[in-house]
Scaffold this motif. Structure first.
Motif, mmCIF file in Angstrom:
data_model
loop_
_atom_site.group_PDB
_atom_site.id
_atom_site.type_symbol
_atom_site.label_atom_id
_atom_site.label_comp_id
_atom_site.label_asym_id
_atom_site.label_seq_id
_atom_site.Cartn_x
_atom_site.Cartn_y
_atom_site.Cartn_z
ATOM 1 N N UNK A 21 0.850 -1.184 0.000
ATOM 2 C CA UNK A 21 0.000 0.000 0.000
ATOM 3 C C UNK A 21 0.888 1.236 0.000
ATOM 4 N N UNK A 22 0.426 2.316 -0.658
ATOM 5 C CA UNK A 22 1.181 3.576 -0.701
ATOM 6 C C UNK A 22 0.267 4.718 -0.295
ATOM 7 N N UNK A 23 0.837 5.647 0.463
ATOM 8 C CA UNK A 23 0.099 6.827 0.923
ATOM 9 C C UNK A 23 0.763 8.099 0.404
ATOM 10 N N UNK A 24 -0.047 9.011 -0.127
ATOM 11 C CA UNK A 24 0.435 10.324 -0.547
ATOM 12 C C UNK A 24 -0.535 11.385 -0.037
ATOM 13 N N UNK A 25 -0.012 12.344 0.714
ATOM 14 C CA UNK A 25 -0.864 13.363 1.340
ATOM 15 C C UNK A 25 -0.862 14.649 0.539
ATOM 16 N N UNK A 26 -2.021 15.287 0.463
ATOM 17 C CA UNK A 26 -2.128 16.616 -0.126
ATOM 18 C C UNK A 26 -1.530 17.643 0.828
ATOM 19 N N UNK A 27 -1.290 18.831 0.301
ATOM 20 C CA UNK A 27 -0.802 19.929 1.141
ATOM 21 C C UNK A 27 -1.929 20.464 2.014
ATOM 22 N N UNK A 28 -1.554 21.211 3.022
ATOM 23 C CA UNK A 28 -2.495 21.890 3.903
ATOM 24 C C UNK A 28 -2.394 23.390 3.681
ATOM 25 N N UNK A 29 -3.517 24.080 3.756
ATOM 26 C CA UNK A 29 -3.482 25.533 3.616
ATOM 27 C C UNK A 29 -2.655 26.153 4.741
ATOM 28 N N UNK A 30 -1.950 27.236 4.418
ATOM 29 C CA UNK A 30 -1.079 27.901 5.382
ATOM 30 C C UNK A 30 -1.637 29.290 5.678
ATOM 31 N N UNK A 31 -1.822 29.576 6.957
ATOM 32 C CA UNK A 31 -2.380 30.861 7.364
ATOM 33 C C UNK A 31 -1.396 31.993 7.081
ATOM 34 N N UNK A 32 -1.917 33.045 6.492
ATOM 35 C CA UNK A 32 -1.108 34.230 6.215
ATOM 36 C C UNK A 32 -1.271 35.262 7.323
ATOM 37 N N UNK A 33 -2.505 35.539 7.677
ATOM 38 C CA UNK A 33 -2.784 36.511 8.725
ATOM 39 C C UNK A 33 -4.199 36.288 9.236
ATOM 40 N N UNK A 34 -4.312 35.945 10.505
ATOM 41 C CA UNK A 34 -5.618 35.686 11.120
ATOM 42 C C UNK A 34 -6.416 34.682 10.291
ATOM 43 N N UNK A 35 -7.505 35.130 9.638
ATOM 44 C CA UNK A 35 -8.362 34.169 8.933
ATOM 45 C C UNK A 35 -8.140 34.172 7.424
ATOM 46 N N UNK A 36 -6.960 34.592 6.979
ATOM 47 C CA UNK A 36 -6.638 34.532 5.545
ATOM 48 C C UNK A 36 -5.470 33.584 5.330
ATOM 49 N N UNK A 37 -5.438 32.973 4.147
ATOM 50 C CA UNK A 37 -4.406 31.988 3.840
ATOM 51 C C UNK A 37 -3.581 32.436 2.632
ATOM 52 N N UNK A 38 -2.364 31.919 2.569
ATOM 53 C CA UNK A 38 -1.567 32.079 1.357
ATOM 54 C C UNK A 38 -2.252 31.333 0.214
ATOM 55 N N UNK A 39 -1.955 31.721 -1.026
ATOM 56 C CA UNK A 39 -2.476 30.978 -2.171
ATOM 57 C C UNK A 39 -2.069 29.514 -2.038
ATOM 58 N N UNK A 40 -3.013 28.626 -2.245
ATOM 59 C CA UNK A 40 -2.772 27.200 -2.021
ATOM 60 C C UNK A 40 -1.858 26.629 -3.093
ATOM 61 N N UNK A 41 -0.868 25.871 -2.675
ATOM 62 C CA UNK A 41 0.040 25.166 -3.589
ATOM 63 C C UNK A 41 0.026 23.686 -3.221
ATOM 64 N N UNK A 42 -0.446 22.854 -4.127
ATOM 65 C CA UNK A 42 -0.610 21.438 -3.848
ATOM 66 C C UNK A 42 0.731 20.719 -3.718
ATOM 67 N N UNK A 43 0.762 19.712 -2.859
ATOM 68 C CA UNK A 43 1.920 18.821 -2.784
ATOM 69 C C UNK A 43 2.166 18.218 -4.164
ATOM 70 N N UNK A 44 3.383 18.326 -4.656
ATOM 71 C CA UNK A 44 3.656 17.977 -6.051
ATOM 72 C C UNK A 44 3.548 16.474 -6.327
ATOM 73 N N UNK A 45 3.978 15.647 -5.379
ATOM 74 C CA UNK A 45 3.837 14.207 -5.576
ATOM 75 C C UNK A 45 2.368 13.807 -5.608
ATOM 76 N N UNK A 46 1.599 14.363 -4.681
ATOM 77 C CA UNK A 46 0.159 14.089 -4.650
ATOM 78 C C UNK A 46 -0.492 14.525 -5.957
ATOM 79 N N UNK A 47 -0.148 15.707 -6.425
ATOM 80 C CA UNK A 47 -0.727 16.227 -7.664
ATOM 81 C C UNK A 47 -0.325 15.359 -8.866
ATOM 82 N N UNK A 48 0.935 14.944 -8.910
ATOM 83 C CA UNK A 48 1.434 14.129 -10.017
ATOM 84 C C UNK A 48 0.630 12.846 -10.177
ATOM 85 N N UNK A 49 0.190 12.280 -9.071
ATOM 86 C CA UNK A 49 -0.526 11.008 -9.100
ATOM 87 C C UNK A 49 -2.046 11.166 -9.181
#
Length: 466
Positions: free
Chosen positions: A51-79
């Motif tokens: 079995x193989x596991x690949x996790x997506x990225x998590x959103x990163x907080x920029x300031x209080x309730x806003x996040x940086x633009x989401x960038x997906x985990x590249x291995x997860x996206x590739x598959x």
């Protein structure tokens, strides 16, 4: 909730066709079948009963309730091609079957009103071609079932949160051995497998990279056209971003470098806050991102549109060195060989200009140009700007990996003459030059994806004189 689903020729012809047409023929992207092909290739490298596991990225907080633009985990996206946060991709390989399972955020009208629409489980199966999709809340229950009787577990060891989660799952399974559970006996780092797969690009991946390079070349051309003394570096950065988005590359692949004058001698200068001065050079390192794939292009040109004599001499040396290196690219060649060519060209050129002195043969043997060429000659390029893939570096730090058809790499020689280097003659101080192209290794040679981006002295000066 579960939903189930019951696919050297040195040729620039394709890239030139886009450029000559002066427009994009339609934004390239990868299909469901492309991502399925990536999964099938990974399955082929898995042991039976694993079995193989690949996790997506998590959103990163920029300031209080806003996040940086989401960038997906590249291995997860590739598959998967799936672009939501917090998801988990599971590849389950039995002796006579293989299954792809996705765990993702559930449809939730309240959350979607605030944060945007979610794919949900039903569409995840139909659109992304996975066999089953469950909500994240169902993850622990199902994974415990999958692990029972499995022999090997694959995951990327450098993903620390995933590593901790996988070992927690394994501990729970081992705790039930007395009840007849059979726990996995081996964990395997998935990185070497997926790195090798990502290193060789398919025709469709190369077409996406061909287009993002075309867009990025337009952005560099626009920067040349708009540059003038008195503007701020960030104003030119804005022109570049404008051209990216105008043609469908919504994001930059990395922090754009717009470095005027002596700022070019700071390799990763991204402040981009100073004014551009007459008689200085401007180094721009910028590439767009399209369908997850990156371009990485550097051009250096005079702020006022005319090279001074010292600038011209150093620039031509870097350009000639880059051209010699690229002409040598074909299957079987290595970065080590290309570094020999670059060292020969740059060291000889600096000697002829009087910047290096002594016995030329000794200077070449000692790689004397590295005093002014202070970074690597190039790197793999793909979903990441510095993409994954083994360089086969030996004890002498030589990169011995032989090039093969489908590899994409950058070539980026440079010379850096800091303003405070008093050992240099005054005419050279404050000059920083880098020229960077993106190259596909073809069956017999190469394709230069950045061939349409102005780089000769005549072409740059003619463009900026308009």
């Amino acid at each position: 909730m579960t939903i189930s689903n019951q696919t050297k020729d040195n040729s620039n012809q394709q890239a030139s066709a886009h450029a000559n047409g002066k427009h994009l023929p339609g934004i390239a992207s990868l299909s469901t079948q492309d991502f399925k092909a990536h999964r099938d290739s990974f399955f082929a490298n898995m042991a039976d009963n694993s079995i193989a596991f690949f996790a997506a990225a998590t959103e990163v907080t920029r300031s209080n309730d806003t996040e940086f633009s989401f960038c997906q985990n590249k291995n997860f996206y590739y598959l998967s091609g799936f672009n939501e946060p917090d998801a988990l991709l599971v590849l389950l390989k039995r002796e006579h079957s293989q299954q792809t399972i996705l765990f993702s955020l559930p449809k939730d009208k309240n959350q979607e009103v605030w944060h945007g629409r979610r794919v949900g489980q039903e569409q995840a199966c139909s659109v992304y071609g996975v066999d089953q999709c469950f909500t994240l809340d169902e993850k622990d229950q199902h994974i415990a079932e999958y692990l029972n009787g499995i022999t090997q577990v694959y995951f990327t060891f450098d993903d620390q949160p995933l590593t901790q989660t996988v070992f927690a799952w394994l501990a729970k399974v081992r705790a039930t051995i007395r009840q007849g559970t059979k726990a996995p006996s081996k964990v395997v780092d998935a990185s070497p497998i997926i790195n090798e797969l990502r290193l060789i690009k398919s025709d469709n991946e190369i077409e996406v990279m061909r287009q993002v390079n075309y867009i990025s070349c337009l952005a560099h051309q626009r920067a040349m056209e708009k540059t003038q003394a008195g503007l701020y570096e960030y104003q030119i950065e804005n022109e570049i971003r404008h051209e990216f988005t105008r043609h469908g590359a919504r994001y930059a692949a990395y922090a754009t470098i717009v470095a005027g004058g002596d700022n070019a001698n700071i390799l990763h200068y991204t402040d981009n806050s100073e004014t551009l001065n007459d008689n200085e050079l401007l180094l721009i390192d910028a590439g767009g991102e399209l369908a997850g794939y990156a371009a990485d292009i550097t051009r250096t040109f005079p702020v006022n549109g005319k090279f001074t004599a010292p600038q011209k001499a150093l620039y031509q040396l870097v350009l000639d060195s880059k051209s010699s290196v690229i002409e040598a690219i074909k299957p079987g060649v290595t970065f080590a060989k290309l570094n020999e060519i670059a060292n020969q060209e740059l060291t000889t050129g600096l000697y002829n200009l009087g910047i290096l002195s002594g016995d030329l043969a000794t200077l070449i043997a000692e790689k004397a140009c590295k005093k002014y060429f202070i970074h690597g000659l190039g790197h793999w390029l793909g979903l990441d700007v510095h993409d994954v893939g083994d360089y086969h570096i030996n004890q002498d730090k030589a990169q011995l990996r032989e090039f093969a058809q489908g590899m994409v790499l950058t070539i980026e020689p440079g010379l850096y003459m800091p303003l405070d280097d008093t050992e240099l003659d005054a005419q050279w101080r404050g000059i920083g030059i880098r020229i960077e192209d993106n190259i596909v290794v073809t069956e017999q040679g190469y394709e230069n994806l950045t061939a349409d981006c102005p780089e000769t002295i005549n072409d740059i000066e003619a463009l900026m004189a308009r």
